[in-house]
Design a protein around this motif. Structure first.
Motif, mmCIF file in Angstrom:
data_model
loop_
_atom_site.group_PDB
_atom_site.id
_atom_site.type_symbol
_atom_site.label_atom_id
_atom_site.label_comp_id
_atom_site.label_asym_id
_atom_site.label_seq_id
_atom_site.Cartn_x
_atom_site.Cartn_y
_atom_site.Cartn_z
ATOM 1 N N TYR A 19 -83.284 -38.689 94.048
ATOM 2 C CA TYR A 19 -83.281 -39.043 92.632
ATOM 3 C C TYR A 19 -82.329 -40.206 92.374
ATOM 4 N N SER A 20 -82.548 -40.868 91.257
ATOM 5 C CA SER A 20 -81.591 -41.860 90.782
ATOM 6 C C SER A 20 -81.251 -41.532 89.335
ATOM 7 N N LEU A 21 -79.988 -41.756 88.971
ATOM 8 C CA LEU A 21 -79.540 -41.471 87.612
ATOM 9 C C LEU A 21 -78.538 -42.539 87.217
ATOM 10 N N ALA A 22 -78.934 -43.368 86.264
ATOM 11 C CA ALA A 22 -78.079 -44.468 85.828
ATOM 12 C C ALA A 22 -77.017 -43.963 84.858
ATOM 13 N N GLY A 23 -75.911 -44.663 84.833
ATOM 14 C CA GLY A 23 -74.879 -44.350 83.847
ATOM 15 C C GLY A 23 -75.319 -44.778 82.455
ATOM 16 N N GLU A 24 -74.494 -44.482 81.480
ATOM 17 C CA GLU A 24 -74.808 -44.836 80.102
ATOM 18 C C GLU A 24 -73.521 -45.049 79.319
ATOM 19 N N THR A 25 -73.677 -45.591 78.126
ATOM 20 C CA THR A 25 -72.552 -45.777 77.219
ATOM 21 C C THR A 25 -72.752 -44.874 76.010
ATOM 22 N N ILE A 26 -71.739 -44.071 75.704
ATOM 23 C CA ILE A 26 -71.826 -43.168 74.562
ATOM 24 C C ILE A 26 -70.651 -43.428 73.626
ATOM 25 N N THR A 27 -70.662 -42.730 72.509
ATOM 26 C CA THR A 27 -69.624 -42.910 71.496
ATOM 27 C C THR A 27 -68.583 -41.800 71.584
ATOM 28 N N ALA A 28 -67.329 -42.189 71.498
ATOM 29 C CA ALA A 28 -66.218 -41.236 71.448
ATOM 30 C C ALA A 28 -65.493 -41.423 70.109
ATOM 31 N N THR A 29 -64.990 -40.337 69.572
ATOM 32 C CA THR A 29 -64.283 -40.378 68.291
ATOM 33 C C THR A 29 -62.817 -40.032 68.484
ATOM 34 N N ILE A 30 -61.977 -40.891 67.949
ATOM 35 C CA ILE A 30 -60.520 -40.665 68.002
ATOM 36 C C ILE A 30 -60.039 -40.368 66.575
ATOM 37 N N THR A 31 -59.374 -39.242 66.441
ATOM 38 C CA THR A 31 -58.852 -38.840 65.125
ATOM 39 C C THR A 31 -57.359 -39.171 65.032
ATOM 40 N N PRO A 32 -56.824 -39.303 63.806
ATOM 41 C CA PRO A 32 -55.411 -39.703 63.648
ATOM 42 C C PRO A 32 -54.460 -38.659 64.212
ATOM 43 N N ALA A 33 -53.362 -39.152 64.757
ATOM 44 C CA ALA A 33 -52.258 -38.286 65.181
ATOM 45 C C ALA A 33 -51.335 -38.050 63.982
ATOM 46 N N THR A 34 -50.691 -36.926 63.948
ATOM 47 C CA THR A 34 -49.780 -36.589 62.852
ATOM 48 C C THR A 34 -48.351 -36.997 63.203
ATOM 49 N N VAL A 35 -47.700 -37.734 62.274
ATOM 50 C CA VAL A 35 -46.292 -38.103 62.413
ATOM 51 C C VAL A 35 -45.502 -37.377 61.321
ATOM 52 N N ASN A 36 -44.512 -36.659 61.727
ATOM 53 C CA ASN A 36 -43.652 -35.950 60.770
ATOM 54 C C ASN A 36 -42.428 -36.802 60.435
ATOM 55 N N VAL A 37 -42.102 -36.860 59.158
ATOM 56 C CA VAL A 37 -40.960 -37.642 58.685
ATOM 57 C C VAL A 37 -39.902 -36.669 58.144
ATOM 58 N N VAL A 38 -38.678 -36.810 58.619
ATOM 59 C CA VAL A 38 -37.571 -35.969 58.167
ATOM 60 C C VAL A 38 -36.480 -36.867 57.583
ATOM 61 N N PRO A 77 -25.003 -41.003 48.380
ATOM 62 C CA PRO A 77 -25.011 -40.656 49.807
ATOM 63 C C PRO A 77 -26.077 -41.457 50.560
ATOM 64 N N THR A 78 -25.884 -41.578 51.831
ATOM 65 C CA THR A 78 -26.893 -42.261 52.657
ATOM 66 C C THR A 78 -27.978 -41.260 53.071
ATOM 67 N N ILE A 79 -29.165 -41.829 53.248
ATOM 68 C CA ILE A 79 -30.313 -41.007 53.670
ATOM 69 C C ILE A 79 -30.848 -41.577 54.977
ATOM 70 N N ALA A 80 -30.838 -40.766 56.011
ATOM 71 C CA ALA A 80 -31.370 -41.172 57.328
ATOM 72 C C ALA A 80 -32.761 -40.599 57.518
ATOM 73 N N VAL A 81 -33.640 -41.445 57.962
ATOM 74 C CA VAL A 81 -35.035 -41.018 58.180
ATOM 75 C C VAL A 81 -35.303 -40.930 59.684
ATOM 76 N N THR A 82 -35.857 -39.813 60.120
ATOM 77 C CA THR A 82 -36.258 -39.648 61.523
ATOM 78 C C THR A 82 -37.724 -39.241 61.575
ATOM 79 N N TYR A 83 -38.356 -39.564 62.705
ATOM 80 C CA TYR A 83 -39.786 -39.293 62.875
ATOM 81 C C TYR A 83 -40.023 -38.466 64.132
ATOM 82 N N THR A 84 -41.053 -37.663 64.109
ATOM 83 C CA THR A 84 -41.553 -37.003 65.321
ATOM 84 C C THR A 84 -43.073 -37.163 65.356
#
Length: 289
Positions: A230-249, A264-271
């Protein structure tokens, strides 16, 4: 044909000693009593004459003899080698409509024909490859005079090519943004086109995503584990990337402030940043008040 050539030396019997008389076979003709194959067939010989000064004193009895007629070999041309797509069988379909018989005597050329009504043609095996011998059985001659010939079966070969398969519904799982184009593991779809009950395990492998960014992107898929039939050719398909979550403190230097004092001062950190990215990728920087 009932005519034929003959060889040998004619011997004259009962001639009187001293007479000048010899045998002349220059015009001799041999005629078989049957044109068909056989052994010890009677042959009538005519046209032998006497020559010499004493020849007129004699009468000549034309001799008979016997001879064998053997089978005439006939060959076939015009049958082409074949190419077929793998179908799990070693059956060959040959076209005998263009076959030409070689070696027939002219008197039989209009009555002796090829009979392919009961032919079986089998390839040496059913797998993909070229130059495979085809065994032909059941091919014969028919018609008046056919029994006087022996048929040489032609040499024909086959090429079997791979059957093309397709795959439906191979997919990529949704992936959360990770800042990379490295592929996820695809979900294998359904293989279509296998012969009969044949089965084997096909594996799908994804290439690099065309884009690392959120949304739909293209990804190339290749397949492995395919049988050589048999022969089986490759193909191109669609992939979906969803947003990642960034937490702000936001961290405040002091929760209480006296009236009129400096705020007072306010410090912002991210994860949650991906692949070494940071707040510099933000179009608008967050503000805290």
């Amino acid at each position: 044909s009932t005519s034929g050539a003959f060889t040998g030396t004619a011997i004259l019997n009962n001639a009187v000693a001293g007479d000048t008389v010899t045998v002349n076979t220059a015009g001799a003709v041999a005629t078989f009593t049957s044109a068909d194959i056989g052994n010890n067939i009677t042959v009538h010989i005519t046209g032998i004459t006497l020559t010499g000064s004493s020849a007129s004193n004699y009468s000549l009895t034309q001799p008979d003899s016997t001879a064998n007629i053997s089978l005439q070999t006939v060959t076939i041309s015009g049958i082409s080698n074949i190419t077929k797509v793998y179908d799990g069988t070693n059956v060959a379909v040959l076209d005998f409509s263009t076959a030409v018989l070689n070696g027939l005597n002219s008197v039989d050329s209009s009555t002796v024909t090829l009979d392919a009504s009961s032919v079986t043609s089998l390839i040496s095996d059913q797998n993909v490859g070229s130059g495979k011998a085809i065994t032909i059985t059941g091919l014969k001659l028919k018609g008046v005079g056919a029994s006087n010939y022996t048929l040489t079966i032609p040499t024909v070969t086959a090429t079997i090519t791979a059957k093309t398969l397709t795959v439906s519904n191979t997919s990529m799982p949704f992936r959360t943004y990770n800042g990379k184009t490295d592929p996820a593991t695809p979900v294998m779809g359904v293989v279509n086109g296998l012969v009969g009950s044949e089965t084997f395990t096909v594996t799908a492998t994804a290439g690099q995503y065309l884009s690392k960014n959120v949304g739909n992107t293209s990804v190339g898929i290749t397949y492995s584990g395919i049988s050589s039939n048999y022969s089986l050719a490759g193909e191109t398909i669609t992939a979906t990337i969803t947003p990642a979550t960034v937490n702000v403190v936001a961290t405040v230097s002091s929760k209480t402030v006296a009236y009129g004092s400096t705020a007072p001062t306010i410090a912002v950190t991210y994860t949650g940043w991906q692949n070494g990215e940071d707040s510099s990728v933000l179009t608008t920087q967050p503000t805290c008040t």
